[in-house]
Write a protein that holds these residues in place. Structure first.
Motif, PDB file in Angstrom:
ATOM      1  N   THR A  41       3.684   6.795   6.639  1.00  9.82           N
ATOM      2  CA  THR A  41       3.944   5.371   6.445  1.00  9.82           C
ATOM      3  C   THR A  41       5.422   5.063   6.638  1.00  9.82           C
ATOM      4  O   THR A  41       6.281   5.692   6.022  1.00  9.82           O
ATOM      5  CB  THR A  41       3.523   4.940   5.027  1.00  9.82           C
ATOM      6  OG1 THR A  41       2.167   5.324   4.796  1.00  9.82           O
ATOM      7  CG2 THR A  41       3.656   3.441   4.858  1.00  9.82           C
ATOM      8  N   THR A  42       5.725   4.086   7.495  1.00  9.04           N
ATOM      9  CA  THR A  42       7.107   3.714   7.795  1.00  9.04           C
ATOM     10  C   THR A  42       7.573   2.455   7.081  1.00  9.04           C
ATOM     11  O   THR A  42       8.777   2.261   6.881  1.00  9.04           O
ATOM     12  CB  THR A  42       7.267   3.486   9.300  1.00  9.04           C
ATOM     13  OG1 THR A  42       6.361   2.437   9.702  1.00  9.04           O
ATOM     14  CG2 THR A  42       6.960   4.747  10.092  1.00  9.04           C
ATOM     15  N   CYS A  43       6.634   1.586   6.755  1.00  8.81           N
ATOM     16  CA  CYS A  43       6.974   0.323   6.107  1.00  8.81           C
ATOM     17  C   CYS A  43       5.701  -0.254   5.502  1.00  8.81           C
ATOM     18  O   CYS A  43       4.596   0.228   5.776  1.00  8.81           O
ATOM     19  CB  CYS A  43       7.587  -0.675   7.102  1.00  8.81           C
ATOM     20  SG  CYS A  43       6.528  -1.039   8.526  1.00  8.81           S
ATOM     21  N   ILE A  44       5.867  -1.251   4.666  1.00  7.08           N
ATOM     22  CA  ILE A  44       4.725  -1.919   4.042  1.00  7.08           C
ATOM     23  C   ILE A  44       4.779  -3.392   4.414  1.00  7.08           C
ATOM     24  O   ILE A  44       5.785  -4.070   4.173  1.00  7.08           O
ATOM     25  CB  ILE A  44       4.741  -1.749   2.514  1.00  7.08           C
ATOM     26  CG1 ILE A  44       4.645  -0.260   2.150  1.00  7.08           C
ATOM     27  CG2 ILE A  44       3.604  -2.542   1.869  1.00  7.08           C
ATOM     28  CD1 ILE A  44       4.865   0.022   0.675  1.00  7.08           C
ATOM     29  N   PHE A  57       7.766  -7.998   4.475  1.00  3.88           N
ATOM     30  CA  PHE A  57       8.077  -6.725   5.117  1.00  3.88           C
ATOM     31  C   PHE A  57       9.002  -5.901   4.237  1.00  3.88           C
ATOM     32  O   PHE A  57      10.072  -6.375   3.845  1.00  3.88           O
ATOM     33  CB  PHE A  57       8.742  -6.992   6.480  1.00  3.88           C
ATOM     34  CG  PHE A  57       9.345  -5.774   7.129  1.00  3.88           C
ATOM     35  CD1 PHE A  57       8.551  -4.873   7.809  1.00  3.88           C
ATOM     36  CD2 PHE A  57      10.714  -5.546   7.043  1.00  3.88           C
ATOM     37  CE1 PHE A  57       9.118  -3.744   8.401  1.00  3.88           C
ATOM     38  CE2 PHE A  57      11.288  -4.436   7.626  1.00  3.88           C
ATOM     39  CZ  PHE A  57      10.488  -3.526   8.316  1.00  3.88           C
ATOM     40  N   VAL A  58       8.595  -4.666   3.921  1.00  2.00           N
ATOM     41  CA  VAL A  58       9.417  -3.765   3.109  1.00  2.00           C
ATOM     42  C   VAL A  58       9.504  -2.421   3.832  1.00  2.00           C
ATOM     43  O   VAL A  58       8.491  -1.732   3.985  1.00  2.00           O
ATOM     44  CB  VAL A  58       8.821  -3.553   1.706  1.00  2.00           C
ATOM     45  CG1 VAL A  58       9.684  -2.590   0.898  1.00  2.00           C
ATOM     46  CG2 VAL A  58       8.669  -4.884   0.974  1.00  2.00           C
ATOM     47  N   PRO A  59      10.692  -2.030   4.309  1.00  5.82           N
ATOM     48  CA  PRO A  59      10.813  -0.727   4.973  1.00  5.82           C
ATOM     49  C   PRO A  59      10.805   0.418   3.969  1.00  5.82           C
ATOM     50  O   PRO A  59      11.283   0.281   2.839  1.00  5.82           O
ATOM     51  CB  PRO A  59      12.163  -0.824   5.682  1.00  5.82           C
ATOM     52  CG  PRO A  59      12.947  -1.805   4.871  1.00  5.82           C
ATOM     53  CD  PRO A  59      11.954  -2.793   4.316  1.00  5.82           C
ATOM     54  N   ILE A  60      10.236   1.547   4.390  1.00  7.42           N
ATOM     55  CA  ILE A  60      10.333   2.780   3.612  1.00  7.42           C
ATOM     56  C   ILE A  60      11.668   3.440   3.942  1.00  7.42           C
ATOM     57  O   ILE A  60      12.108   3.441   5.097  1.00  7.42           O
ATOM     58  CB  ILE A  60       9.170   3.728   3.971  1.00  7.42           C
ATOM     59  CG1 ILE A  60       7.818   3.046   3.723  1.00  7.42           C
ATOM     60  CG2 ILE A  60       9.269   5.033   3.205  1.00  7.42           C
ATOM     61  CD1 ILE A  60       7.541   2.680   2.291  1.00  7.42           C
ATOM     62  N   ALA A  61      12.326   3.996   2.940  1.00  7.61           N
ATOM     63  CA  ALA A  61      13.617   4.644   3.169  1.00  7.61           C
ATOM     64  C   ALA A  61      13.493   5.717   4.241  1.00  7.61           C
ATOM     65  O   ALA A  61      12.522   6.498   4.235  1.00  7.61           O
ATOM     66  CB  ALA A  61      14.123   5.255   1.865  1.00  7.61           C
ATOM     67  N   GLU A  63      14.792   8.564   4.718  1.00  8.85           N
ATOM     68  CA  GLU A  63      14.654   9.942   4.242  1.00  8.85           C
ATOM     69  C   GLU A  63      13.240  10.224   3.734  1.00  8.85           C
ATOM     70  O   GLU A  63      12.751  11.356   3.822  1.00  8.85           O
ATOM     71  CB  GLU A  63      15.683  10.260   3.147  1.00  8.85           C
ATOM     72  CG  GLU A  63      15.609   9.401   1.899  1.00  8.85           C
ATOM     73  CD  GLU A  63      16.472   8.142   1.970  1.00  8.85           C
ATOM     74  OE1 GLU A  63      16.801   7.605   0.889  1.00  8.85           O
ATOM     75  OE2 GLU A  63      16.795   7.698   3.096  1.00  8.85           O
ATOM     76  N   VAL A  64      12.573   9.189   3.236  1.00  6.82           N
ATOM     77  CA  VAL A  64      11.183   9.352   2.794  1.00  6.82           C
ATOM     78  C   VAL A  64      10.257   9.484   4.000  1.00  6.82           C
ATOM     79  O   VAL A  64       9.295  10.260   3.979  1.00  6.82           O
ATOM     80  CB  VAL A  64      10.762   8.172   1.893  1.00  6.82           C
ATOM     81  CG1 VAL A  64       9.303   8.293   1.492  1.00  6.82           C
ATOM     82  CG2 VAL A  64      11.656   8.101   0.657  1.00  6.82           C
ATOM     83  N   VAL A  65      10.554   8.734   5.056  1.00  6.54           N
ATOM     84  CA  VAL A  65       9.800   8.895   6.305  1.00  6.54           C
ATOM     85  C   VAL A  65       9.972  10.314   6.826  1.00  6.54           C
ATOM     86  O   VAL A  65       9.004  10.979   7.235  1.00  6.54           O
ATOM     87  CB  VAL A  65      10.261   7.868   7.356  1.00  6.54           C
ATOM     88  CG1 VAL A  65       9.549   8.105   8.688  1.00  6.54           C
ATOM     89  CG2 VAL A  65      10.005   6.443   6.864  1.00  6.54           C
ATOM     90  N   ALA A  66      11.204  10.812   6.801  1.00  8.28           N
ATOM     91  CA  ALA A  66      11.466  12.173   7.268  1.00  8.28           C
ATOM     92  C   ALA A  66      10.706  13.203   6.432  1.00  8.28           C
ATOM     93  O   ALA A  66      10.155  14.179   6.969  1.00  8.28           O
ATOM     94  CB  ALA A  66      12.967  12.462   7.221  1.00  8.28           C
ATOM     95  N   ASP A  67      10.645  12.992   5.123  1.00  5.97           N
ATOM     96  CA  ASP A  67       9.893  13.905   4.249  1.00  5.97           C
ATOM     97  C   ASP A  67       8.419  13.926   4.624  1.00  5.97           C
ATOM     98  O   ASP A  67       7.778  14.990   4.645  1.00  5.97           O
ATOM     99  CB  ASP A  67      10.039  13.478   2.789  1.00  5.97           C
ATOM    100  CG  ASP A  67      11.423  13.741   2.225  1.00  5.97           C
ATOM    101  OD1 ASP A  67      12.197  14.477   2.859  1.00  5.97           O
ATOM    102  OD2 ASP A  67      11.727  13.185   1.135  1.00  5.97           O
ATOM    103  N   GLN A  68       7.861  12.748   4.910  1.00  7.03           N
ATOM    104  CA  GLN A  68       6.449  12.679   5.280  1.00  7.03           C
ATOM    105  C   GLN A  68       6.181  13.417   6.594  1.00  7.03           C
ATOM    106  O   GLN A  68       5.181  14.131   6.732  1.00  7.03           O
ATOM    107  CB  GLN A  68       6.017  11.220   5.425  1.00  7.03           C
ATOM    108  CG  GLN A  68       6.010  10.422   4.147  1.00  7.03           C
ATOM    109  CD  GLN A  68       5.641   8.973   4.435  1.00  7.03           C
ATOM    110  OE1 GLN A  68       4.472   8.637   4.618  1.00  7.03           O
ATOM    111  NE2 GLN A  68       6.643   8.113   4.498  1.00  7.03           N
TER     112      GLN A  68
END
Length: 274
Positions: A41-44, A57-61, A63-68
């Motif tokens: 997930t990249t954003c909500i 629109f809310v972006p995911i941080a 670094e959290v995208v990288a973790d996923q």
């Protein structure tokens, strides 16, 4: 213990809260086409029912995208990926880095440039970042009319010939195939898409189902292409099936309390068994 051997497909995209588009539509499409789906997930994105169903629109941080991405690619042998809405240049950079860190059999890019919850200037930043970082990595890119105009640098796309010209210009940016979508916005009785491989143009046409856009159609089309590529189809065959799949989904669309209908991914299998 014996394990079931299944085809895998990966998607990196935004979450859309009503279930009609984004990651939700992608994973449903994978499932309907017999592919095991893995998602990051990249954003909500959520529609605001108190404000004419406008986007939030809310972006995911990043670094959290990288973790996923790290977790998904460590857990599974993934080599076919669909890229959907990334949302910000920072997220695009993280995803591009993740893509370059592995060998991919196919990358399908649905170049979502902007949603209504973002500032208008974000479209240009996202466009530039996609051009530089992700587009050259794509096996197939699937722009709609707005995205095709933007990526091709064209003011208007009014005819099928214009759509072909846009596909040619986008192909010059690096992807192996361009699937430019006319949809309901291109004049005429048919929904026309064109596939360009650098030499040949293939026109795909089906009668329009109504005159209004249906939420999730673009996501579903690109996800169906991804699923078929994961199963071993070549690009023209994957695109042809995806066109049939999304047409059935629009015909069997789901109504809601929203001012738009949504694609039903289950309609394709239902139409083949009825």
């Amino acid at each position: 213990m014996e394990y079931t051997v299944v085809d895998l497909a990966y998607v990196i995209a935004g979450s859309e809260a009503t279930g009609g588009a984004g990651l939700q539509a992608d994973l449903k499409t994978f499932q309907e086409l017999g592919v095991y789906g893995v998602g990051t997930t990249t954003c909500i994105v959520s529609f605001d029912p108190r404000n004419d169903w406008s986007h939030r629109f809310v972006p995911i941080a990043p670094e959290v995208v990288a973790d996923q991405i790290e977790a998904a690619t460590a857990a599974h042998d993934l080599d076919v990926v669909k890229i959907g809405m990334l949302g910000t240049p920072a997220t695009i950079d993280v995803v591009a880095e993740g893509l370059r860190g592995r060998s991919w059999r196919h990358v399908v890019l649905d170049p979502v440039l902007i949603c209504k919850g973002q500032e208008p200037g974000a479209a240009l930043d996202t466009d530039n970042a996609l051009r530089e970082s992700v587009l050259p990595l794509a096996t197939v890119v699937t722009p709609n009319l707005f995205e095709a105009r933007t990526l091709a640098g064209m003011d208007r796309i009014d005819t099928v010939d214009d759509l072909v010209e846009a596909a040619r210009r986008i192909h010059a940016l690096g992807p192996r195939y361009v699937l430019a979508k006319g949809g309901v916005e291109l004049a005429g009785d048919d929904a026309v898409d064109v596939l360009f491989d650098g030499e040949e143009v293939t026109v795909l046409s089906a009668p329009k189902v109504g005159r209004e856009r249906v939420s999730g159609a673009g996501c579903t089309l690109a996800a169906a292409v991804t699923a078929e590529l994961a199963k071993g189809a070549d690009v023209p065959a994957a695109v042809a099936l995806a066109k049939d799949f999304v047409t059935a989904g629009i015909e069997g669309r789901v109504g809601a309390h929203t001012p738009f209908d949504t694609v039903w991914q289950g309609a394709y299998a239902a139409s083949r068994t009825s």
